[in-house]
Design an enzyme around this catalytic site. Structure first.
Site, PDB file in Angstrom:
ATOM      1  N   LYS A 178      -2.564  -1.857  -2.558  1.00  0.00           N
ATOM      2  CA  LYS A 178      -3.419  -1.181  -2.708  1.00  0.00           C
ATOM      3  C   LYS A 178      -3.064   0.450  -3.494  1.00  0.00           C
ATOM      4  O   LYS A 178      -2.397   0.778  -1.847  1.00  0.00           O
ATOM      5  CB  LYS A 178      -3.966  -1.351  -0.897  1.00  0.00           C
ATOM      6  CG  LYS A 178      -4.866  -0.230  -0.795  1.00  0.00           C
ATOM      7  CD  LYS A 178      -5.163  -1.099   0.665  1.00  0.00           C
ATOM      8  CE  LYS A 178      -5.907  -0.318   2.102  1.00  0.00           C
ATOM      9  NZ  LYS A 178      -6.375  -0.547   2.367  1.00  0.00           N
ATOM     10  N   GLU A 236       0.697  -0.979  -0.064  1.00  0.00           N
ATOM     11  CA  GLU A 236       0.390   0.346  -0.399  1.00  0.00           C
ATOM     12  C   GLU A 236       1.001   1.149  -0.159  1.00  0.00           C
ATOM     13  O   GLU A 236       1.433   1.785   1.007  1.00  0.00           O
ATOM     14  CB  GLU A 236      -0.594   0.148   1.157  1.00  0.00           C
ATOM     15  CG  GLU A 236      -1.677   1.101   1.228  1.00  0.00           C
ATOM     16  CD  GLU A 236      -2.951   0.917   2.248  1.00  0.00           C
ATOM     17  OE1 GLU A 236      -2.668   0.731   3.403  1.00  0.00           O
ATOM     18  OE2 GLU A 236      -3.636   2.348   2.760  1.00  0.00           O
TER      19      GLU A 236
END
Ligand code: 13P
Length: 350
Positions: free
Chosen positions: A219, A177
């Site tokens: 992400k 992420e």
């Protein structure tokens, strides 16, 4: 664990019409959110809240996995079932946040680097034994006229890649992420420029560390104007810029992209996801891993009171079902006002 097994878990997390619930706020972050609604934050109130998030009606129809915090993975449901088992019994994969937060980056004023690599191998092994099947590490990138700096890009890319390699070694699917923040007055064009350079350096670092792209999920943020930008753009512009940026920088071997919501209003995050999924063919599944955009209406409806748990679960059901439809490009405004699902007898089963 064989990489084949990890690939299967990564694919399961992005199976059609399903996404991930991020419920991994740290104690201070969740306490801040509780405070704004005057909800007392105790280990017990956080446990009750999280049980509501995991047990809403038909949750496994829309939610493939839940990201837990260290406190929650060690807690039990009201009937005494450890939360990882509670989720697995419902057909939901348990995941775990393993980073230790973003700290000031030495020599780079205004920038941060995510810490948590020390001792990570042992922590991952413990979490896997507790039932976790995937993990999350969040890097935070501030946007400015001269930010991010090369030092910030390489420090965060390297940490994400070392985390991802360790996860795969220990039998967990890494969610990678890199979040380009929405904070500030920057334009959507600047967000696209920064997101491009961030994704480029993250995938270079993943390559250097030998991470199997087939056994991870990305992400990212959407490509969006800063919150204080005077020129906010249409849903279609966000979708076009986001997909263009991802196509340029995310290898086709990655099975899925699961967006963070980053502070977008809940319904706007759904509309953006839907518009992205309506655009042309793509090599990856595109879904959600939202925190606030799934939880906010439920948290408000609950307000810390037991008598509101059911209505809070229904608020979450609404967001989860709308985002599920957005994963396949079939979300409509009418879904926001459709009837609630009938009361289910399995409301709080284990
Ligand atoms: P938001 O959707 O609230 O941005 O949270 C997602 C997340 O997991 C941040 O790390």
């Amino acid at each position: 664990m064989r990489s084949r097994d990890l690939e299967g878990i990564a694919l399961e997390l992005v199976s059609a019409g399903k996404g991930i619930l991020a419920a991994d706020e740290t104690v201070p972050t969740l306490t801040r959110r509780f405070d704004t609604l005057r909800i007392e934050s105790t280990e017990q109130s956080r446990r009750v809240y999280r049980e509501m998030l995991f047990a809403f009606p038909d949750s496994a129809e829309f939610i493939s996995g839940v990201i837990l915090h260290d406190e929650t993975i060690r807690q039990k449901s009201s009937r005494g079932v450890p939360f990882p088992e509670f989720l697995a019994n419902r057909g939901i994969l348990p995941g775990i946040k393993v980073d230790r937060g973003a700290k000031p980056l030495a020599g780079s004023p205004g920038e941060v680097v995510t810490e948590g690599l020390d001792g990570l191998r042992d922590r991952l092994s413990e979490y896997r034994a507790m039932g976790a099947r995937f993990a999350k590490w969040r890097a935070v990138i501030h946007v400015g006229d001269t930010l991010p700096s090369p030092a910030c890009l390489s420090a965060n890319g390297n940490a994400l890649a070392r985390y991802a390699a360790l996860c795969q070694e220990q039998g967990l699917v890494p969610i990678v992420e890199p979040e380009v923040l929405m904070d500030g007055p920057h334009t959507i064009e600047r967000c696209e420029e920064v997101t491009s350079v961030v994704l480029h350096s993250v995938f270079y670092a993943l390559f250097q560390q030998g991470v199997a792209l087939e056994a991870m999920l990305l992400k990212p943020n959407m490509v969006i104007a800063g919150k204080k930008c005077t020129r906010q753009v249409s849903v279609d512009e966000v979708a076009t810029a986001t997909l263009r940026c991802l196509r340029r920088h995310v290898p086709a071997a990655v099975p899925g992209i699961v967006f963070l919501s980053g502070g977008q209003a809940a319904t706007l995050a759904t509309a953006h996801l839907n518009a992205i999924n309506q655009l042309g063919s793509k090599p990856w599944s595109i879904s959600f891993s939202y925190g606030r955009a799934l939880q906010d209406p439920a948290l408000e409806a609950w307000a810390g009171r037991d008598e509101n748990l059911k209505v809070a679960g229904l608020a979450l059901h609404r967001r989860a079902s709308c985002n599920s439809a957005a994963c396949v490009g079939k979300y409509t405004d009418e879904m926001e006002s459709a009837d609630d699902p009938p009361h289910r007898s399995d409301w709080s089963d284990d």
